[in-house]
Design a protein around this motif. Structure first.
Motif, PDB file in Angstrom:
ATOM      1  N   ASP A   1      44.477  12.572-100.801  1.00  0.00           N
ATOM      2  CA  ASP A   1      44.507  11.328-100.034  1.00  0.00           C
ATOM      3  C   ASP A   1      43.948  10.250-100.955  1.00  0.00           C
ATOM      4  O   ASP A   1      42.793  10.332-101.379  1.00  0.00           O
ATOM      5  CB  ASP A   1      43.617  11.506 -98.799  1.00  0.00           C
ATOM      6  CG  ASP A   1      43.571  10.311 -97.880  1.00  0.00           C
ATOM      7  OD1 ASP A   1      43.666   9.164 -98.364  1.00  0.00           O
ATOM      8  OD2 ASP A   1      43.411  10.523 -96.669  1.00  0.00           O
TER       9      ASP A   1
ATOM     10  N   ARG B   1      43.469   7.072-100.242  1.00  0.00           N
ATOM     11  CA  ARG B   1      42.895   5.939 -99.503  1.00  0.00           C
ATOM     12  C   ARG B   1      41.407   5.826 -99.793  1.00  0.00           C
ATOM     13  O   ARG B   1      40.811   6.671-100.453  1.00  0.00           O
ATOM     14  CB  ARG B   1      43.128   6.132 -97.996  1.00  0.00           C
ATOM     15  CG  ARG B   1      44.601   6.198 -97.620  1.00  0.00           C
ATOM     16  CD  ARG B   1      44.806   6.458 -96.148  1.00  0.00           C
ATOM     17  NE  ARG B   1      44.174   7.730 -95.781  1.00  0.00           N
ATOM     18  CZ  ARG B   1      43.770   8.040 -94.553  1.00  0.00           C
ATOM     19  NH1 ARG B   1      43.925   7.179 -93.560  1.00  0.00           N
ATOM     20  NH2 ARG B   1      43.221   9.209 -94.305  1.00  0.00           N
ATOM     21  N   THR B   2      40.813   4.790 -99.256  1.00  0.00           N
ATOM     22  CA  THR B   2      39.370   4.580 -99.439  1.00  0.00           C
ATOM     23  C   THR B   2      38.600   5.624 -98.633  1.00  0.00           C
ATOM     24  O   THR B   2      39.133   6.208 -97.680  1.00  0.00           O
ATOM     25  CB  THR B   2      38.948   3.181 -98.961  1.00  0.00           C
ATOM     26  OG1 THR B   2      39.147   3.098 -97.547  1.00  0.00           O
ATOM     27  CG2 THR B   2      39.721   2.079 -99.685  1.00  0.00           C
TER      28      THR B   2
ATOM     29  N   GLU C   1      38.758   4.894 -94.905  1.00  0.00           N
ATOM     30  CA  GLU C   1      40.038   5.272 -94.294  1.00  0.00           C
ATOM     31  C   GLU C   1      40.103   6.782 -94.109  1.00  0.00           C
ATOM     32  O   GLU C   1      40.542   7.276 -93.068  1.00  0.00           O
ATOM     33  CB  GLU C   1      41.212   4.814 -95.170  1.00  0.00           C
ATOM     34  CG  GLU C   1      41.422   3.317 -95.210  1.00  0.00           C
ATOM     35  CD  GLU C   1      42.468   2.925 -96.232  1.00  0.00           C
ATOM     36  OE1 GLU C   1      43.456   2.276 -95.824  1.00  0.00           O
ATOM     37  OE2 GLU C   1      42.310   3.257 -97.425  1.00  0.00           O
ATOM     38  N   TYR C   2      39.665   7.506 -95.119  1.00  0.00           N
ATOM     39  CA  TYR C   2      39.658   8.972 -95.075  1.00  0.00           C
ATOM     40  C   TYR C   2      38.784   9.467 -93.913  1.00  0.00           C
ATOM     41  O   TYR C   2      39.169  10.379 -93.186  1.00  0.00           O
ATOM     42  CB  TYR C   2      39.149   9.509 -96.412  1.00  0.00           C
ATOM     43  CG  TYR C   2      39.100  11.004 -96.531  1.00  0.00           C
ATOM     44  CD1 TYR C   2      40.226  11.732 -96.888  1.00  0.00           C
ATOM     45  CD2 TYR C   2      37.908  11.702 -96.330  1.00  0.00           C
ATOM     46  CE1 TYR C   2      40.182  13.115 -97.026  1.00  0.00           C
ATOM     47  CE2 TYR C   2      37.845  13.071 -96.466  1.00  0.00           C
ATOM     48  CZ  TYR C   2      38.983  13.779 -96.812  1.00  0.00           C
ATOM     49  OH  TYR C   2      38.920  15.150 -96.941  1.00  0.00           O
TER      50      TYR C   2
ATOM     51  N   HIS D   1      42.305  12.211 -91.607  1.00  0.00           N
ATOM     52  CA  HIS D   1      43.059  12.616 -92.795  1.00  0.00           C
ATOM     53  C   HIS D   1      43.763  13.941 -92.517  1.00  0.00           C
ATOM     54  O   HIS D   1      43.492  14.600 -91.518  1.00  0.00           O
ATOM     55  CB  HIS D   1      42.135  12.742 -94.015  1.00  0.00           C
ATOM     56  CG  HIS D   1      41.010  13.705 -93.808  1.00  0.00           C
ATOM     57  ND1 HIS D   1      39.812  13.328 -93.253  1.00  0.00           N
ATOM     58  CD2 HIS D   1      40.909  15.033 -94.055  1.00  0.00           C
ATOM     59  CE1 HIS D   1      39.013  14.382 -93.182  1.00  0.00           C
ATOM     60  NE2 HIS D   1      39.666  15.436 -93.656  1.00  0.00           N
TER      61      HIS D   1
ATOM     62  N   ASP E   1      39.940   8.051-104.136  1.00  0.00           N
ATOM     63  CA  ASP E   1      40.220   6.639-103.856  1.00  0.00           C
ATOM     64  C   ASP E   1      40.978   5.977-105.005  1.00  0.00           C
ATOM     65  O   ASP E   1      40.516   5.968-106.148  1.00  0.00           O
ATOM     66  CB  ASP E   1      38.894   5.919-103.599  1.00  0.00           C
ATOM     67  CG  ASP E   1      39.029   4.461-103.225  1.00  0.00           C
ATOM     68  OD1 ASP E   1      40.169   3.934-103.176  1.00  0.00           O
ATOM     69  OD2 ASP E   1      37.983   3.829-102.971  1.00  0.00           O
TER      70      ASP E   1
ATOM     71  N   CYS F   1      48.822   7.883 -98.913  1.00  0.00           N
ATOM     72  CA  CYS F   1      47.882   6.797 -98.635  1.00  0.00           C
ATOM     73  C   CYS F   1      48.145   6.343 -97.201  1.00  0.00           C
ATOM     74  O   CYS F   1      48.621   7.123 -96.376  1.00  0.00           O
ATOM     75  CB  CYS F   1      48.040   5.666 -99.651  1.00  0.00           C
ATOM     76  SG  CYS F   1      49.637   4.836 -99.585  1.00  0.00           S
ATOM     77  N   ARG F   2      47.864   5.110 -96.890  1.00  0.00           N
ATOM     78  CA  ARG F   2      48.081   4.622 -95.530  1.00  0.00           C
ATOM     79  C   ARG F   2      49.552   4.376 -95.249  1.00  0.00           C
ATOM     80  O   ARG F   2      50.090   4.814 -94.250  1.00  0.00           O
ATOM     81  CB  ARG F   2      47.266   3.344 -95.270  1.00  0.00           C
ATOM     82  CG  ARG F   2      47.407   2.812 -93.841  1.00  0.00           C
ATOM     83  CD  ARG F   2      46.596   1.555 -93.592  1.00  0.00           C
ATOM     84  NE  ARG F   2      46.793   0.533 -94.600  1.00  0.00           N
ATOM     85  CZ  ARG F   2      47.795  -0.355 -94.605  1.00  0.00           C
ATOM     86  NH1 ARG F   2      48.703  -0.340 -93.672  1.00  0.00           N
ATOM     87  NH2 ARG F   2      47.869  -1.262 -95.550  1.00  0.00           N
TER      88      ARG F   2
ATOM     89  N   ARG G   1      50.061   2.586-102.222  1.00  0.00           N
ATOM     90  CA  ARG G   1      49.116   3.095-103.226  1.00  0.00           C
ATOM     91  C   ARG G   1      49.544   4.452-103.770  1.00  0.00           C
ATOM     92  O   ARG G   1      49.426   4.719-104.967  1.00  0.00           O
ATOM     93  CB  ARG G   1      47.702   3.207-102.642  1.00  0.00           C
ATOM     94  CG  ARG G   1      47.001   1.880-102.512  1.00  0.00           C
ATOM     95  CD  ARG G   1      45.692   2.029-101.780  1.00  0.00           C
ATOM     96  NE  ARG G   1      45.976   2.118-100.347  1.00  0.00           N
ATOM     97  CZ  ARG G   1      45.061   2.260 -99.406  1.00  0.00           C
ATOM     98  NH1 ARG G   1      43.792   2.375 -99.731  1.00  0.00           N
ATOM     99  NH2 ARG G   1      45.403   2.305 -98.137  1.00  0.00           N
TER     100      ARG G   1
END
Length: 121
Positions: free
Chosen positions: A47, A49-50, A53-54, A58, A66, A89-90, A94
Protein backbone atom coordinates in the motif's frame (compact mmCIF):
# COMPACT_ATOMS: atom_id res chain seq x y z
CA UNK A 1 27.36 12.21 -44.81
CA UNK A 2 23.57 12.44 -45.18
CA UNK A 3 23.29 8.67 -44.72
CA UNK A 4 25.37 8.85 -41.54
CA UNK A 5 23.15 11.57 -40.08
CA UNK A 6 20.04 9.59 -40.99
CA UNK A 7 21.47 6.47 -39.32
CA UNK A 8 22.29 8.43 -36.16
CA UNK A 9 18.76 9.84 -36.01
CA UNK A 10 17.21 6.38 -36.48
CA UNK A 11 19.49 4.89 -33.82
CA UNK A 12 18.53 7.66 -31.41
CA UNK A 13 14.82 7.04 -31.97
CA UNK A 14 15.30 3.32 -31.46
CA UNK A 15 17.05 3.88 -28.12
CA UNK A 16 14.27 6.18 -26.93
CA UNK A 17 11.64 3.56 -27.77
CA UNK A 18 13.57 0.85 -25.93
CA UNK A 19 13.90 3.09 -22.86
CA UNK A 20 10.16 3.70 -22.86
CA UNK A 21 9.41 -0.01 -22.97
CA UNK A 22 11.79 -0.67 -20.09
CA UNK A 23 9.47 1.10 -17.64
CA UNK A 24 6.21 -0.23 -19.07
CA UNK A 25 6.40 -3.45 -17.07
CA UNK A 26 3.31 -3.10 -14.89
CA UNK A 27 -0.14 -4.48 -15.48
CA UNK A 28 -3.26 -2.75 -14.21
CA UNK A 29 -5.80 -5.19 -12.75
CA UNK A 30 -9.48 -4.63 -12.03
CA UNK A 31 -10.56 -4.97 -8.41
CA UNK A 32 -11.90 -8.48 -9.12
CA UNK A 33 -8.68 -9.58 -10.82
CA UNK A 34 -6.59 -8.04 -8.03
CA UNK A 35 -8.63 -9.76 -5.29
CA UNK A 36 -8.36 -13.11 -7.05
CA UNK A 37 -4.62 -12.79 -7.58
CA UNK A 38 -3.76 -11.83 -4.01
CA UNK A 39 -6.06 -14.47 -2.50
CA UNK A 40 -4.48 -17.42 -4.31
CA UNK A 41 -1.11 -17.33 -2.59
CA UNK A 42 1.14 -15.32 -0.33
CA UNK A 43 2.18 -12.28 -2.35
CA UNK A 44 4.19 -9.11 -1.94
CA UNK A 45 1.39 -6.61 -1.35
CA UNK A 46 2.25 -2.93 -0.86
CA UNK A 47 0.00 0.00 0.00
CA UNK A 48 1.76 3.19 -1.14
CA UNK A 49 -0.62 5.58 0.66
CA UNK A 50 0.29 7.66 3.67
CA UNK A 51 0.32 6.05 7.13
CA UNK A 52 -2.87 7.95 8.02
CA UNK A 53 -4.67 6.59 4.94
CA UNK A 54 -3.37 3.10 5.71
CA UNK A 55 -4.63 3.36 9.32
CA UNK A 56 -8.13 4.23 8.07
CA UNK A 57 -8.30 0.89 6.28
CA UNK A 58 -6.18 -1.30 4.04
CA UNK A 59 -6.11 -4.66 2.31
CA UNK A 60 -5.23 -7.47 4.70
CA UNK A 61 -1.50 -8.33 4.81
CA UNK A 62 -0.50 -5.18 2.90
CA UNK A 63 2.75 -3.52 3.90
CA UNK A 64 2.64 0.27 4.01
CA UNK A 65 5.41 2.05 2.10
CA UNK A 66 4.41 5.69 1.77
CA UNK A 67 5.04 7.03 -1.74
CA UNK A 68 5.98 10.40 -0.24
CA UNK A 69 8.76 8.98 1.97
CA UNK A 70 12.20 10.38 1.27
CA UNK A 71 13.55 6.83 1.15
CA UNK A 72 10.68 5.37 -0.90
CA UNK A 73 12.92 3.54 -3.38
CA UNK A 74 15.24 2.04 -0.77
CA UNK A 75 12.26 0.83 1.28
CA UNK A 76 11.82 -1.90 -1.36
CA UNK A 77 15.30 -3.35 -0.80
CA UNK A 78 13.90 -6.13 1.41
CA UNK A 79 11.44 -7.30 -1.23
CA UNK A 80 12.21 -9.91 -3.89
CA UNK A 81 12.51 -8.34 -7.35
CA UNK A 82 11.99 -11.72 -9.02
CA UNK A 83 8.60 -12.31 -7.41
CA UNK A 84 5.38 -10.53 -8.42
CA UNK A 85 4.55 -7.38 -6.47
CA UNK A 86 1.02 -6.00 -6.08
CA UNK A 87 0.64 -2.30 -5.33
CA UNK A 88 -2.19 0.11 -4.71
CA UNK A 89 -2.94 3.62 -3.48
CA UNK A 90 -6.18 5.54 -3.02
CA UNK A 91 -7.13 6.13 -6.66
CA UNK A 92 -4.37 4.64 -8.82
CA UNK A 93 -2.29 7.77 -9.38
CA UNK A 94 0.53 7.19 -6.88
CA UNK A 95 0.65 3.45 -7.52
CA UNK A 96 1.00 4.12 -11.25
CA UNK A 97 4.00 6.34 -10.54
CA UNK A 98 5.33 3.79 -8.05
CA UNK A 99 5.10 1.08 -10.72
CA UNK A 100 7.51 3.03 -12.90
CA UNK A 101 9.94 3.41 -10.00
CA UNK A 102 9.68 -0.31 -9.18
CA UNK A 103 10.33 -1.21 -12.80
CA UNK A 104 13.41 1.01 -12.77
CA UNK A 105 14.53 -0.76 -9.57
CA UNK A 106 14.40 -4.09 -11.39
CA UNK A 107 11.07 -5.57 -10.34
CA UNK A 108 9.90 -7.83 -13.14
CA UNK A 109 6.18 -8.38 -12.43
CA UNK A 110 4.25 -5.39 -11.10
CA UNK A 111 0.48 -5.42 -10.68
CA UNK A 112 -1.39 -2.20 -9.96
CA UNK A 113 -4.97 -1.99 -8.66
CA UNK A 114 -7.14 -0.06 -11.13
CA UNK A 115 -8.93 2.77 -9.36
CA UNK A 116 -7.00 2.09 -6.15
CA UNK A 117 -8.34 1.22 -2.72
CA UNK A 118 -11.38 3.43 -3.36
CA UNK A 119 -12.42 0.95 -6.03
CA UNK A 120 -11.49 -2.20 -4.08
CA UNK A 121 -14.48 -2.57 -1.76
Amino acid sequence: MKKLILLLILASLSCKEQGTNATAQSEVLTATEFKTAISKKKVQLVDVRTPDEYAEGHIENAVNIDYYRDDFSSAFNNLDKDKPIYIYCRSGNRSGKAAIILSDLGFKEIYDLKGGFSNYN
